[in-house]
Design a protein around this motif. Structure first.
Motif, PDB file in Angstrom:
ATOM      1  N   ALA A  26       3.101  15.019  -7.914  1.00 37.44           N
ATOM      2  CA  ALA A  26       3.900  14.464  -9.008  1.00 37.44           C
ATOM      3  C   ALA A  26       4.452  13.091  -8.642  1.00 37.44           C
ATOM      4  N   VAL A  27       4.860  12.917  -7.396  1.00 38.32           N
ATOM      5  CA  VAL A  27       5.379  11.605  -6.968  1.00 38.32           C
ATOM      6  C   VAL A  27       4.283  10.554  -7.033  1.00 38.32           C
ATOM      7  N   LEU A  28       3.079  10.873  -6.538  1.00 41.76           N
ATOM      8  CA  LEU A  28       1.988   9.911  -6.569  1.00 41.76           C
ATOM      9  C   LEU A  28       1.587   9.566  -8.004  1.00 41.76           C
ATOM     10  N   ALA A  29       1.590  10.561  -8.891  1.00 40.90           N
ATOM     11  CA  ALA A  29       1.258  10.282 -10.288  1.00 40.90           C
ATOM     12  C   ALA A  29       2.309   9.382 -10.940  1.00 40.90           C
ATOM     13  N   HIS A  30       3.577   9.610 -10.608  1.00 44.19           N
ATOM     14  CA  HIS A  30       4.640   8.765 -11.163  1.00 44.19           C
ATOM     15  C   HIS A  30       4.499   7.320 -10.672  1.00 44.19           C
ATOM     16  N   VAL A  31       4.198   7.141  -9.389  1.00 44.73           N
ATOM     17  CA  VAL A  31       4.043   5.791  -8.849  1.00 44.73           C
ATOM     18  C   VAL A  31       2.861   5.085  -9.500  1.00 44.73           C
ATOM     19  N   ALA A  32       1.763   5.823  -9.746  1.00 45.32           N
ATOM     20  CA  ALA A  32       0.582   5.209 -10.359  1.00 45.32           C
ATOM     21  C   ALA A  32       0.889   4.658 -11.744  1.00 45.32           C
ATOM     22  N   GLU A  33       1.836   5.255 -12.458  1.00 41.92           N
ATOM     23  CA  GLU A  33       2.154   4.819 -13.814  1.00 41.92           C
ATOM     24  C   GLU A  33       3.316   3.837 -13.866  1.00 41.92           C
ATOM     25  N   ASN A  34       4.075   3.701 -12.778  1.00 41.19           N
ATOM     26  CA  ASN A  34       5.312   2.918 -12.847  1.00 41.19           C
ATOM     27  C   ASN A  34       5.441   1.866 -11.742  1.00 41.19           C
ATOM     28  N   THR A  35       4.337   1.467 -11.104  1.00 44.76           N
ATOM     29  CA  THR A  35       4.412   0.404 -10.110  1.00 44.76           C
ATOM     30  C   THR A  35       4.633  -0.934 -10.814  1.00 44.76           C
ATOM     31  N   PRO A  36       5.699  -1.685 -10.483  1.00 49.61           N
ATOM     32  CA  PRO A  36       6.011  -2.907 -11.226  1.00 49.61           C
ATOM     33  C   PRO A  36       5.129  -4.095 -10.876  1.00 49.61           C
ATOM     34  N   LEU A  37       4.427  -4.046  -9.731  1.00 54.14           N
ATOM     35  CA  LEU A  37       3.615  -5.182  -9.280  1.00 54.14           C
ATOM     36  C   LEU A  37       2.182  -4.727  -9.040  1.00 54.14           C
ATOM     37  N   PRO A  38       1.194  -5.622  -9.218  1.00 53.75           N
ATOM     38  CA  PRO A  38      -0.201  -5.246  -8.953  1.00 53.75           C
ATOM     39  C   PRO A  38      -0.493  -5.272  -7.456  1.00 53.75           C
ATOM     40  N   GLY A  39      -1.620  -4.679  -7.085  1.00 50.55           N
ATOM     41  CA  GLY A  39      -2.076  -4.732  -5.711  1.00 50.55           C
ATOM     42  C   GLY A  39      -1.783  -3.476  -4.927  1.00 50.55           C
ATOM     43  N   ALA A  40      -2.642  -3.227  -3.904  1.00 54.17           N
ATOM     44  CA  ALA A  40      -2.506  -2.020  -3.089  1.00 54.17           C
ATOM     45  C   ALA A  40      -1.255  -2.059  -2.230  1.00 54.17           C
ATOM     46  N   GLU A  41      -0.891  -3.241  -1.702  1.00 61.56           N
ATOM     47  CA  GLU A  41       0.277  -3.326  -0.841  1.00 61.56           C
ATOM     48  C   GLU A  41       1.555  -2.994  -1.605  1.00 61.56           C
ATOM     49  N   ALA A  42       1.683  -3.515  -2.833  1.00 64.76           N
ATOM     50  CA  ALA A  42       2.865  -3.215  -3.639  1.00 64.76           C
ATOM     51  C   ALA A  42       2.938  -1.728  -3.955  1.00 64.76           C
ATOM     52  N   ARG A  43       1.791  -1.118  -4.257  1.00 70.20           N
ATOM     53  CA  ARG A  43       1.807   0.309  -4.581  1.00 70.20           C
ATOM     54  C   ARG A  43       2.184   1.147  -3.371  1.00 70.20           C
ATOM     55  N   LEU A  44       1.678   0.775  -2.198  1.00 70.09           N
ATOM     56  CA  LEU A  44       2.017   1.539  -0.999  1.00 70.09           C
ATOM     57  C   LEU A  44       3.506   1.444  -0.699  1.00 70.09           C
ATOM     58  N   LEU A  45       4.083   0.254  -0.834  1.00 75.42           N
ATOM     59  CA  LEU A  45       5.515   0.108  -0.592  1.00 75.42           C
ATOM     60  C   LEU A  45       6.327   0.878  -1.627  1.00 75.42           C
TER      61      LEU A  45
END
Length: 538
Positions: free
Chosen positions: A331-350
């Motif tokens: 559920a946490v990973l799904a939420h991050v996938a829909e609500n990451t404010p910046l593009p890119g893999a590094e931003a998503r990982l942070l």
């Protein structure tokens, strides 16, 4: 004359049946309407409102077609031993059961939520003891009088002067010395005769003073009384014994999940047999719930002792141990996938790591090592971008955050995760689970070979996706059918054509085995080395 008297005194227990409204399945809107009478088949209705209407209509049809209450029957509550009619006790009083008495009535009792309706042929006193009971019919008093007076009674006698109960004994199942009960007149025996003949003294004692024969107490299991006339007798004895074993288990100081699983399995088998005998849908549903409870308790026991569910080897000692924890991680990973404010893999990982630090209350602590331990090319600039976007708030500057140490952590906030009165937040797990999930994510993205191989953020995001997308044996996807490439490319923020390169990196680092990238799916399995980091699909 003797035959007529025997027929008059022969009484049976009053009728009783139940109409129930039960859900068909978890998460479904349709409901099942069932009746405990053997000739009635269950119905499935699309909604609770429609089911309630059908249940009431079914109940009314039985009441219209059924016979009136019989004045000579035992109160149906006698079968329940009046356990549901306990008189409230005062500060210095012991609770006493209601006594049965009054005219026989046909009463409808329902629960406050409108999930079941029970019709019973009982006495008026027991009907009054039920707060939700409604009397729909009353036995005629004239018939009761003619039964008690016998065939030789004067039919022209006024009904008002007729006794309520028979002169032979109590009319219903109340005790012999209840108010209104007639005590038969006995011929007195001289005191001298009573001394010389004890048997005569015993015969001369009033009926109420004689020791009464009581039925042995009936068994109780799962808030149900086991009927004393249940057949076969072996089934009745099994239900009674199971009830005692469950109560003994509840009194234990330490749990024994293996014993609990065996008890639930025996209960499921016994309730299935009970349902076949009585055609009670509620018993059949209870049996299914007992089967599920047995399977859950047995799986928990195997996890505790470190064995696989099939008993063929040691189970994987996973970092997250329960299916609920695995689902929360997804559920946490799904939420991050829909609500990451910046593009890119590094931003998503942070964002993943910060979300897990603040998931419960929207507030948490970070130190510089938490940021510098991630494969980020410009960590300070990335933190500044998250702050400027409004997604992240920090106490101080990004430079101070990068330089902070464990003895002086930086306070951070994520407004979108902060609960309030109108929005409790996107996650439902508790305060104790949050650090477990955060520690699990850190173990995955900071796994030894990933760290020594200097893998980029997209490779570590792929590792997170595969850890939460495999089954208990490490096979990717539900049933080992693989994970869609579009899902993986969207999560890792890379083109689908770049995925084979990431898969090769994980294969070389002993994360993946038997990997095969088709046109639509990634097929393979996690290696045994990383199975403890997995969150199996359930």
């Amino acid at each position: 004359m003797g035959v007529e008297a025997h027929a008059t005194n022969e009484r049976v227990t009053g009728r009783k049946w139940t109409v129930r409204l039960d859900p068909v399945g978890r998460g479904r809107a349709d409901v099942r309407v069932s009746c405990s009478r053997p000739a009635c088949a269950a119905q499935v209705l699309p909604s609770a409102a429609a089911g309630r209407t059908a249940a009431i209509a079914h109940l009314k049809a039985h009441l219209r077609a059924g016979p009136a209450p019989r004045p000579s029957v035992y109160c149906a509550c006698r079968a329940e031993e009046c356990h549901t009619h306990i008189r409230p006790a005062g500060p210095r009083e012991r609770p006493m059961p209601w006594r049965c008495g009054g005219a026989v009535v046909l009463a409808v009792v329902t629960d406050r939520e409108g999930r079941w309706w029970q019709v019973m042929e009982c006495c008026s006193r027991c009907a009054a003891a039920h707060p939700t009971a409604k009397v729909v019919a009353t036995a005629p008093a004239a018939e009761a009088q003619s039964r008690s007076d016998g065939p030789g009674a004067d039919a022209s006698a006024p009904a008002a002067l007729a006794p309520t109960f028979s002169a032979v004994g109590p009319h219903f199942s109340h005790s012999a010395n209840a108010p209104g009960a007639a005590v038969p007149q006995q011929a007195s025996v001289p005191r001298s005769d009573a001394r010389s003949d004890p048997r005569a003294a015993s015969r001369s004692a009033p009926r109420s003073a004689r020791p009464t024969r009581r039925r042995p107490p009936r068994g109780r299991i799962a808030q149900r009384l086991v009927p004393h006339d249940l057949r076969p007798v072996a089934l009745r004895d099994e239900l009674t014994e199971l009830g005692e074993l469950f109560r003994a288990y509840q009194a234990r100081t330490e749990p024994d999940l293996e014993l609990l699983a065996d008890l639930h399995a025996r209960k499921a088998e016994a309730f299935h047999a009970w349902a076949e005998v009585t055609a009670d849908t509620g018993l059949r549903l209870d049996a299914q719930r007992a089967e599920q409870a047995a399977a859950t308790a047995r799986l928990q026991h195997l996890h505790r002792i470190g064995q696989a569910p099939d008993g063929e080897g040691p189970a994987v000692a996973r970092l997250l141990t329960a299916p609920a924890q695995w689902n929360h991680a997804r559920a946490v990973l799904a939420h991050v996938a829909e609500n990451t404010p910046l593009p890119g893999a590094e931003a998503r990982l942070l964002v993943v790591m910060v979300t897990l630090r603040t998931a419960q209350s929207g507030v948490g602590n970070l130190v510089g090592q938490d940021i510098k331990g991630l494969p980020l090319q410009e960590p300070q600039h990335l933190v500044e971008q998250l702050v400027e976007s409004g997604w992240l708030g920090i106490s101080g500057t990004a430079e101070e955050l990068i330089a902070s140490r464990p003895e002086n952590p930086t306070r951070i906030t994520v407004p979108s995760l902060t609960p309030d009165e109108d929005d409790p937040g996107p996650f439902t797990f508790g305060r104790k689970l949050r650090p477990k999930l955060s520690g699990w994510a850190q173990r995955v993205v900071g796994e030894k070979k990933l760290r020594k191989g200097k893998t980029e953020a997209d490779v570590r995001l792929l590792a997170l996706a595969l850890a939460t997308g495999s089954d208990g044996e490490g096979r990717l996807g539900p049933g080992g059918e693989g994970i869609g490439l579009d899902v993986l490319s969207s999560w890792c923020t890379v083109d689908p054509g770049d995925l084979p390169q990431l898969v090769d990196r994980l294969t070389a680092l002993d994360w993946l085995a038997e990997a095969d990238v088709t046109d639509t799916h990634l097929i393979g399995r996690l290696t045994e080395r990383v199975l403890p980091l997995g969150c199996p699909l359930t």
